[in-house]
Write an enzyme that holds these catalytic residues in place. Structure first.
Site, mmCIF file in Angstrom:
data_model
loop_
_atom_site.group_PDB
_atom_site.id
_atom_site.type_symbol
_atom_site.label_atom_id
_atom_site.label_comp_id
_atom_site.label_asym_id
_atom_site.label_seq_id
_atom_site.Cartn_x
_atom_site.Cartn_y
_atom_site.Cartn_z
ATOM 1 N N LEU A 108 1.036 0.852 1.591
ATOM 2 C CA LEU A 108 0.302 0.213 2.659
ATOM 3 C C LEU A 108 1.172 -0.540 3.419
ATOM 4 O O LEU A 108 2.183 -1.296 2.900
ATOM 5 C CB LEU A 108 -0.966 -0.616 2.144
ATOM 6 C CG LEU A 108 -2.143 0.076 1.215
ATOM 7 C CD1 LEU A 108 -3.256 -0.937 1.110
ATOM 8 C CD2 LEU A 108 -2.234 1.433 1.838
ATOM 9 N N GLY A 153 0.426 2.620 -2.592
ATOM 10 C CA GLY A 153 -0.329 3.414 -1.595
ATOM 11 C C GLY A 153 0.559 4.836 -1.729
ATOM 12 O O GLY A 153 -0.110 5.966 -1.287
ATOM 13 N N ASN A 177 2.044 -0.663 -8.234
ATOM 14 C CA ASN A 177 2.670 -1.986 -8.404
ATOM 15 C C ASN A 177 1.874 -3.002 -7.854
ATOM 16 O O ASN A 177 2.476 -4.047 -7.734
ATOM 17 C CB ASN A 177 4.207 -1.955 -8.092
ATOM 18 C CG ASN A 177 4.254 -1.690 -6.410
ATOM 19 O OD1 ASN A 177 3.494 -1.193 -5.920
ATOM 20 N ND2 ASN A 177 5.089 -2.407 -5.649
ATOM 21 N N GLU A 178 0.577 -2.733 -7.497
ATOM 22 C CA GLU A 178 -0.369 -3.506 -6.666
ATOM 23 C C GLU A 178 -0.119 -5.187 -7.447
ATOM 24 O O GLU A 178 -0.129 -5.878 -6.672
ATOM 25 C CB GLU A 178 -1.649 -3.339 -6.601
ATOM 26 C CG GLU A 178 -1.752 -2.111 -5.642
ATOM 27 C CD GLU A 178 -1.446 -0.990 -5.898
ATOM 28 O OE1 GLU A 178 -0.888 -0.770 -7.240
ATOM 29 O OE2 GLU A 178 -1.871 0.030 -5.463
HETATM 30 C C1 LIG Z 1 -11.823 -2.578 -2.339
HETATM 31 C C2 LIG Z 1 -10.644 -3.151 -3.023
HETATM 32 C C3 LIG Z 1 -10.686 -4.493 -2.907
HETATM 33 C C4 LIG Z 1 -9.522 -5.343 -3.189
HETATM 34 C C5 LIG Z 1 -8.320 -4.666 -3.091
HETATM 35 C C6 LIG Z 1 -7.178 -5.607 -2.489
HETATM 36 C C7 LIG Z 1 -6.000 -5.026 -2.054
HETATM 37 C C8 LIG Z 1 -5.862 -3.574 -1.793
HETATM 38 C C9 LIG Z 1 -4.724 -2.905 -2.307
HETATM 39 C C10 LIG Z 1 -4.636 -1.512 -2.222
HETATM 40 C C11 LIG Z 1 -3.775 -0.815 -2.989
HETATM 41 C C12 LIG Z 1 -2.459 -0.505 -2.279
HETATM 42 C C13 LIG Z 1 -1.367 -1.377 -2.117
HETATM 43 C C14 LIG Z 1 -0.208 -1.010 -1.484
HETATM 44 O O1 LIG Z 1 0.341 -0.056 -1.205
HETATM 45 S S1 LIG Z 1 0.605 -2.492 -1.075
HETATM 46 C C15 LIG Z 1 2.363 -2.004 -0.742
HETATM 47 C C16 LIG Z 1 3.148 -2.034 -1.904
HETATM 48 N N1 LIG Z 1 4.314 -1.440 -1.693
HETATM 49 C C17 LIG Z 1 5.504 -1.984 -1.896
HETATM 50 O O2 LIG Z 1 5.594 -3.143 -2.758
HETATM 51 C C18 LIG Z 1 6.722 -1.535 -1.496
HETATM 52 C C19 LIG Z 1 7.742 -2.665 -0.784
HETATM 53 N N2 LIG Z 1 8.679 -1.993 -0.275
HETATM 54 C C20 LIG Z 1 9.891 -1.480 -1.116
HETATM 55 O O3 LIG Z 1 9.981 -1.685 -2.341
HETATM 56 C C21 LIG Z 1 11.263 -1.188 -0.255
HETATM 57 O O4 LIG Z 1 10.998 -1.251 1.076
HETATM 58 C C22 LIG Z 1 11.180 0.578 -0.448
HETATM 59 C C23 LIG Z 1 10.027 1.160 -0.135
HETATM 60 C C24 LIG Z 1 11.601 0.834 -2.084
HETATM 61 C C25 LIG Z 1 12.264 0.804 0.210
HETATM 62 O O5 LIG Z 1 13.691 0.126 0.110
HETATM 63 P P1 LIG Z 1 14.615 -0.069 0.998
HETATM 64 O O6 LIG Z 1 15.200 1.309 1.642
HETATM 65 O O7 LIG Z 1 15.745 -0.929 0.654
HETATM 66 O O8 LIG Z 1 14.076 -0.893 2.351
HETATM 67 P P2 LIG Z 1 13.818 -2.236 2.742
HETATM 68 O O9 LIG Z 1 13.119 -2.741 1.532
HETATM 69 O O10 LIG Z 1 15.066 -2.816 3.156
HETATM 70 O O11 LIG Z 1 12.729 -2.073 3.859
HETATM 71 C C26 LIG Z 1 13.060 -1.932 5.012
HETATM 72 C C27 LIG Z 1 12.120 -2.433 5.947
HETATM 73 O O12 LIG Z 1 10.656 -1.898 5.824
HETATM 74 C C28 LIG Z 1 9.869 -3.195 5.509
HETATM 75 N N3 LIG Z 1 8.760 -2.723 4.635
HETATM 76 C C29 LIG Z 1 8.988 -2.108 3.271
HETATM 77 N N4 LIG Z 1 7.983 -2.111 2.525
HETATM 78 C C30 LIG Z 1 6.804 -2.334 3.855
HETATM 79 C C31 LIG Z 1 5.547 -2.138 3.259
HETATM 80 N N5 LIG Z 1 4.771 -1.837 2.233
HETATM 81 N N6 LIG Z 1 4.905 -2.672 4.523
HETATM 82 C C32 LIG Z 1 5.292 -3.173 5.499
HETATM 83 N N7 LIG Z 1 6.914 -3.294 5.653
HETATM 84 C C33 LIG Z 1 7.524 -2.989 4.780
HETATM 85 C C34 LIG Z 1 10.862 -4.220 4.798
HETATM 86 O O13 LIG Z 1 10.236 -5.430 5.117
HETATM 87 C C35 LIG Z 1 12.132 -4.247 5.650
HETATM 88 O O14 LIG Z 1 11.709 -4.686 7.112
HETATM 89 P P3 LIG Z 1 12.997 -5.175 7.923
HETATM 90 O O15 LIG Z 1 12.282 -5.986 9.218
HETATM 91 O O16 LIG Z 1 13.698 -6.176 7.095
HETATM 92 O O17 LIG Z 1 13.798 -3.941 8.482
#
Ligand SMILES: CC/C=C\C/C=C\CCCC/C=C/C(=O)SCCNC(=O)CCNC(=O)[C@H](O)C(C)(C)COP(=O)(O)OP(=O)(O)OC[C@H]1O[C@@H](n2cnc3c(N)ncnc32)[C@H](O)[C@@H]1OP(=O)(O)O
Length: 301
Positions: A108, A153, A177-178
């Site tokens: 997400l 997500g 990993n939420e």
């Molecule tokens: C009814 C239900 C009731 C309650 C529910 C409540 C909550 C709902 C939960 C729903 C379930 C799903 C949840 C999710 O999906 S939450 C997101 C989880 N994702 C992560 O933890 C991943 C985070 N990212 C990373 O680990 C790394 O970015 C990744 C993917 C391994 C890539 O690594 P890398 O190539 O080194 O890139 P960077 O880390 O340097 O990132 C580049 C750039 O992107 C931005 N970014 C990364 N991930 C996200 C993201 N998920 N959302 C927005 N932005 C993201 C990061 O900040 C960098 O930004 P910059 O400005 O510095 O360039």
């Protein structure tokens, strides 16, 4: 950060665009790969669709740099592409993959969950529900060619497909990993996990917020095959051929029998699920946790 045409473009995104350049070079070889003259790519800004009508298969590529995080726009464009393919009798299967290097989907888009209005959270959650229901219940065979990291997500997207092929690289972690972010996967994500890896493995992975490296993901059954990075798409297409050898009507009825009860649990309570998400994500403590996580991600970059 690099400056390009007045836009701040992260250097990592520019590096990843190496993949797009490779993609452009590959375009010349499309005929050899089965995309003959007159067969056009289609799609949208963030979703590229490469059709192979002769095979009845379309490769659907996520291309929303830097990390294919599931923004409202990406969710919407993906739903539209899937709907189009579902309704086109030419196609019997899709391969879902990423057009970016090293990331399948970061899950997400956290900027959609921070500092927005309740109305925005509700709209966002409805779009996520819509995508999940469409992909999970699609009559098309869906194979995920997971060519990069796929947390939370991103993992849900993969689990919604019929078959998963993961690249054998240490960066290609996948899992729910939420809890590590201080948030909770919705029940329908939990159900998908349980249906795929069983109750005990799902419970552990969901509570601990485990991101599995490829060998572990294979061992636990989260993915079906692990192959070298450069063989992910060809392996996905080979798997697709095996699935397409089965008559559609029999496979589709079986898929529906297996998946409909899970999907119906959400379909029957969609609005309650939306309200539950909105009230959870609007809490101060959750907003703080998400902000802190996002800032850490940005600092790391
Ligand atoms: C009814 C239900 C009731 C309650 C529910 C409540 C909550 C709902 C939960 C729903 C379930 C799903 C949840 C999710 O999906 S939450 C997101 C989880 N994702 C992560 O933890 C991943 C985070 N990212 C990373 O680990 C790394 O970015 C990744 C993917 C391994 C890539 O690594 P890398 O190539 O080194 O890139 P960077 O880390 O340097 O990132 C580049 C750039 O992107 C931005 N970014 C990364 N991930 C996200 C993201 N998920 N959302 C927005 N932005 C993201 C990061 O900040 C960098 O930004 P910059 O400005 O510095 O360039």
């Amino acid at each position: 950060m690099a400056l390009m045409a007045g836009l701040r473009v992260p250097a990592r995104a520019l590096l990843r665009s190496g993949c797009w350049l490779r993609g452009a070079a590959l375009a010349g070889a499309e005929a050899a790969a089965g995309l003959g003259a007159g067969v056009r790519r289609f799609g949208s800004q963030r979703v590229l669709v490469e059709p192979d009508p002769a095979a009845g298969v379309a490769v659907v590529k996520l291309k929303s740099p830097p990390v294919n995080s599931l923004s409202l726009e990406l969710l919407t464009e993906l739903v539209i592409s899937l709907e189009k393919l579902d309704n086109d009798k030419t196609f019997r299967g899709i391969v879902l993959t990423s057009d970016l290097c090293g990331v399948f989907s970061a899950g997400l888009d956290l900027t959609e969950l921070c500092g927005r209005s309740p109305a925005h959270y509700a709209e966002y959650w409805r779009a996520l529900q819509e995508l999940w229901l469409r992909l999970y219940l699609s009559g098309l065979v869906s194979v995920a060619a997971v060519n990069g990291a796929s947390p939370a997500g991103g993992c849900l997207l993969c689990l919604s497909c019929d078959y998963r092929v993961l690249a054998d690289s240490p960066s290609c972690v996948i899992g729910p990993n939420e809890t590590r972010l201080g948030i909770v996967a919705p029940f329908w994500f939990k159900d998908c996990m349980v249906n795929t890896v069983g109750h005990r493995a799902a419970e552990q992975a969901l509570q601990l917020g485990t991101l599995f490296p490829p060998a572990e993901a294979l061992r636990v059954g989260l993915v079906d095959q692990v192959v070298p990075e450069d063989q992910v798409q060809s392996t996905a297409l080979a798997a697709m051929a095996r699935w397409l050898a089965i008559p559609d009507h029999a496979r589709q009825l079986t898929k529906s029998m297996m998946r409909k009860p899970t999907a119906d649990r959400l379909a029957k309570h969609r609005e309650a699920d939306v309200q539950s998400f909105v009230s959870f994500v609007s809490r101060d403590s959750i907003q703080k946790a998400l902000q802190t996580y996002l800032e850490k991600l940005k600092q790391k970059g």
